[in-house]
Design a protein around this motif. Structure first.
Motif, short mmCIF file in Angstrom:
data_model
loop_
_atom_site.label_atom_id
_atom_site.label_comp_id
_atom_site.label_asym_id
_atom_site.label_seq_id
_atom_site.Cartn_x
_atom_site.Cartn_y
_atom_site.Cartn_z
N GLU A 233 114.27 -47.43 -45.22
CA GLU A 233 115.29 -48.40 -44.79
C GLU A 233 114.65 -49.62 -44.16
N ALA A 234 113.64 -49.41 -43.34
CA ALA A 234 112.96 -50.52 -42.69
C ALA A 234 112.22 -51.39 -43.70
N ILE A 235 111.60 -50.74 -44.69
CA ILE A 235 110.85 -51.47 -45.71
C ILE A 235 111.77 -52.34 -46.57
N THR A 236 112.93 -51.83 -46.90
CA THR A 236 113.83 -52.54 -47.81
C THR A 236 114.84 -53.44 -47.08
N SER A 237 114.81 -53.45 -45.76
CA SER A 237 115.77 -54.26 -45.00
C SER A 237 115.57 -55.74 -45.28
N LYS A 238 116.67 -56.48 -45.32
CA LYS A 238 116.58 -57.93 -45.53
C LYS A 238 115.96 -58.62 -44.33
N GLU A 239 116.02 -57.99 -43.18
CA GLU A 239 115.38 -58.50 -41.97
C GLU A 239 114.09 -57.72 -41.71
N TYR A 240 113.11 -58.37 -41.13
CA TYR A 240 111.84 -57.69 -40.86
C TYR A 240 112.01 -56.72 -39.69
N VAL A 241 111.65 -55.46 -39.92
CA VAL A 241 111.72 -54.45 -38.88
C VAL A 241 110.39 -53.69 -38.86
N LYS A 242 109.74 -53.69 -37.72
CA LYS A 242 108.50 -52.96 -37.53
C LYS A 242 108.80 -51.63 -36.83
N LEU A 243 108.26 -50.53 -37.37
CA LEU A 243 108.44 -49.22 -36.77
C LEU A 243 107.15 -48.77 -36.10
N ILE A 244 107.26 -48.26 -34.88
CA ILE A 244 106.11 -47.70 -34.17
C ILE A 244 106.50 -46.30 -33.71
N ASP A 245 105.80 -45.29 -34.25
CA ASP A 245 106.09 -43.92 -33.84
C ASP A 245 105.22 -43.53 -32.65
N GLY A 246 105.35 -42.29 -32.21
CA GLY A 246 104.64 -41.86 -31.01
C GLY A 246 103.14 -41.96 -31.13
N ASP A 247 102.59 -41.57 -32.28
CA ASP A 247 101.15 -41.62 -32.48
C ASP A 247 100.63 -43.06 -32.46
N GLU A 248 101.34 -43.95 -33.15
CA GLU A 248 100.90 -45.35 -33.18
C GLU A 248 101.04 -45.99 -31.80
N PHE A 249 102.07 -45.59 -31.06
CA PHE A 249 102.22 -46.12 -29.72
C PHE A 249 101.02 -45.76 -28.86
N ILE A 250 100.57 -44.51 -28.94
CA ILE A 250 99.40 -44.08 -28.16
C ILE A 250 98.17 -44.86 -28.58
N THR A 251 97.98 -45.04 -29.89
CA THR A 251 96.84 -45.81 -30.38
C THR A 251 96.85 -47.23 -29.84
N MET A 252 98.03 -47.85 -29.84
CA MET A 252 98.13 -49.23 -29.36
C MET A 252 97.95 -49.29 -27.85
N TRP A 253 98.44 -48.27 -27.14
CA TRP A 253 98.24 -48.24 -25.69
C TRP A 253 96.74 -48.17 -25.38
N GLN A 254 96.02 -47.37 -26.11
CA GLN A 254 94.56 -47.28 -25.93
C GLN A 254 93.90 -48.61 -26.27
N GLN A 255 94.35 -49.24 -27.33
CA GLN A 255 93.75 -50.48 -27.81
C GLN A 255 93.91 -51.62 -26.80
N TYR A 256 95.08 -51.71 -26.18
CA TYR A 256 95.37 -52.84 -25.29
C TYR A 256 95.29 -52.47 -23.81
N TYR A 257 94.83 -51.29 -23.51
CA TYR A 257 94.82 -50.79 -22.14
C TYR A 257 94.07 -51.72 -21.19
N ASN A 258 92.92 -52.21 -21.61
CA ASN A 258 92.09 -53.04 -20.73
C ASN A 258 92.73 -54.39 -20.42
N LYS A 259 93.73 -54.79 -21.18
CA LYS A 259 94.40 -56.07 -20.95
C LYS A 259 95.61 -55.93 -20.03
N MET A 260 95.92 -54.73 -19.60
CA MET A 260 97.10 -54.50 -18.77
C MET A 260 96.80 -54.75 -17.30
N THR A 261 97.85 -55.04 -16.56
CA THR A 261 97.73 -55.13 -15.11
C THR A 261 97.54 -53.72 -14.56
N ASP A 262 97.03 -53.62 -13.36
CA ASP A 262 96.85 -52.30 -12.75
C ASP A 262 98.19 -51.57 -12.61
#
Length: 280
Positions: A233-262
C-alpha cells in the motif's frame, strides 16, 4: 527458507527458530544436548545458515533473518541440491578469507568449524544486544515511544515543533520540518504506533495517506512490523509514505546516536563495544 517466504520474507531469528521447531518433527537424537552444549538440531541449524548466507540465499540483519530473491529462486530445487551449492559457496569464501595465522597442516573441516563458530559467536552477541534494546523499547508506553521517534528526527536535523500530547491527535503524532519555521517543503507528518507484537495493516497506512496535503510526505514508524499488504500500500500510494519498522528504527537510532543531545540519548541509552569481526 520456505517459512521465511510464507511470512513476508523476514522474521526475527528467535521467532523463526520457534516456527522451525513447530514445523519439523525432530528425533530424540536431534533434540539431545551435545557434549559442546546446545541442542543438536539448533546447532546444525545455525551452522548450516552460515553456508546459506555465503551463498546469498539468506541475509541476517538486526537479529532478523531474510530470504533473498536468489534464495527464492532455488526453492524449486531439492534440499540436498541447495545445501550442496551453499556449502560450496561457504568453502569458496573461507578459502578466500583465510587468516594470516592459518595453520596449513590443520584439517580443513576442523578449520571450517572454527571459522563458523567465530561467526556464530559474534552473531549471538549482536542478537543478545539487539534483544536487550527491543525489550527496553517494548517496556516504553506509546507516548514514550513517540518521544523516541521525535528524538531520532531531531538527530537527523529535522525540527519537531509538534509532538502530540495525550489524547486525540487528529492522526498526526509528530510533525517535522526541514527549517525552524516549516516554510520549506517537504513537511513530514508522522504516525507512530507502539505495536511490538502486531503488524501494521493496510487500514493504518491509508489513514495516514488521507491526511497528507500538498507539500507533505508521510512517515509511519512502528516498534513492530508491517504486513506485506501494508508495505505494498505504501509503495503504490499516490503520496510518498516512508515506513520504518522496529528493526530499522533501532538501526537508525544507533546511526544517529552521537548527534543526539544528552537528554534525548537518555531515553534509550547505548554503549558501544567493538569486537574483532570477520572479513566479508
Amino acid at each position: 527458507m520456505l517459512i521465511l517466504k510464507d511470512n513476508g520474507g523476514s522474521m526475527p531469528s528467535r521467532q523463526l527458530m520457534d516456527a522451525v521447531e513447530k514445523a519439523v518433527q525432530f528425533s530424540d537424537w536431534e533434540k539431545e544436548i551435545t557434549s559442546k552444549g546446545g541442542i543438536r538440531w539448533q546447532n546444525v541449524y545455525h551452522f548450516t545458515s552460515v553456508d546459506y548466507v555465503k551463498a546469498g540465499y539468506l541475509l541476517k540483519k538486526n537479529g532478523s533473518w531474510y530470504i533473498t530473491p536468489e534464495g527464492e529462486t532455488v526453492l524449486s530445487k531439492t534440499a540436498e541440491e541447495v545445501q550442496t551449492i551453499a556449502n560450496e559457496a561457504y568453502r569458496k569464501w573461507r578459502n578466500e578469507n583465510k587468516p594470516i595465522s592459518h595453520d596449513e597442516h590443520q584439517d580443513e573441516d576442523v578449520q571450517g568449524e572454527e571459522v563458523k563458530e567465530n561467526i556464530l559467536n559474534l552473531e549471538e552477541l549482536e542478537e543478545k544486544a539487539l534483544f536487550g534494546i527491543r525489550e527496553y523499547i517494548r517496556k516504553k508506553n506509546p507516548y514514550e515511544f513517540q518521544d523516541l521517534v521525535a528524538a531520532l528526527l531531531r538527530a537527523m536535523d529535522y525540527h519537531t515543533p509538534f509532538v502530540a500530547p495525550k489524547g486525540k491527535d487528529g492522526g498526526v503524532d509528530v510533525i517535522a520540518y526541514v527549517d525552524p519555521l516549516g516554510a520549506t517543503t517537504p513537511r513530514i507528518k508522522v504516525q507512530v504506533k507502539h505495536y511490538p507484537d502486531n503488524p501494521i495493516g493496510v487500514k493504518e497506512i491509508r489513514s495516514l495517506v488521507g491526511i497528507l496535503r500538498d507539500g507533505d510526505i508521510g512517515l509511519f514508524v512502528t516498534s513492530g512490523t508491517f504486513s506485506p499488504a501494508a508495505k505494498q500500500e505504501a509503495i503504490t500510494s499516490k503520496e510518498y509514505v516512508k515506513l520504518i519498522d522496529g528493526d530499522e528504527f533501532i538501526t537508525m537510532w544507533q546511526q544517529y546516536y552521537n548527534k543526539m543531545t544528552d537528554e534525548d540519548k537518555n531515553m534509550l541509552p547505548l554503549r558501544r563495544i567493538a569486537f574483532l569481526g570477520m572479513n566479508e
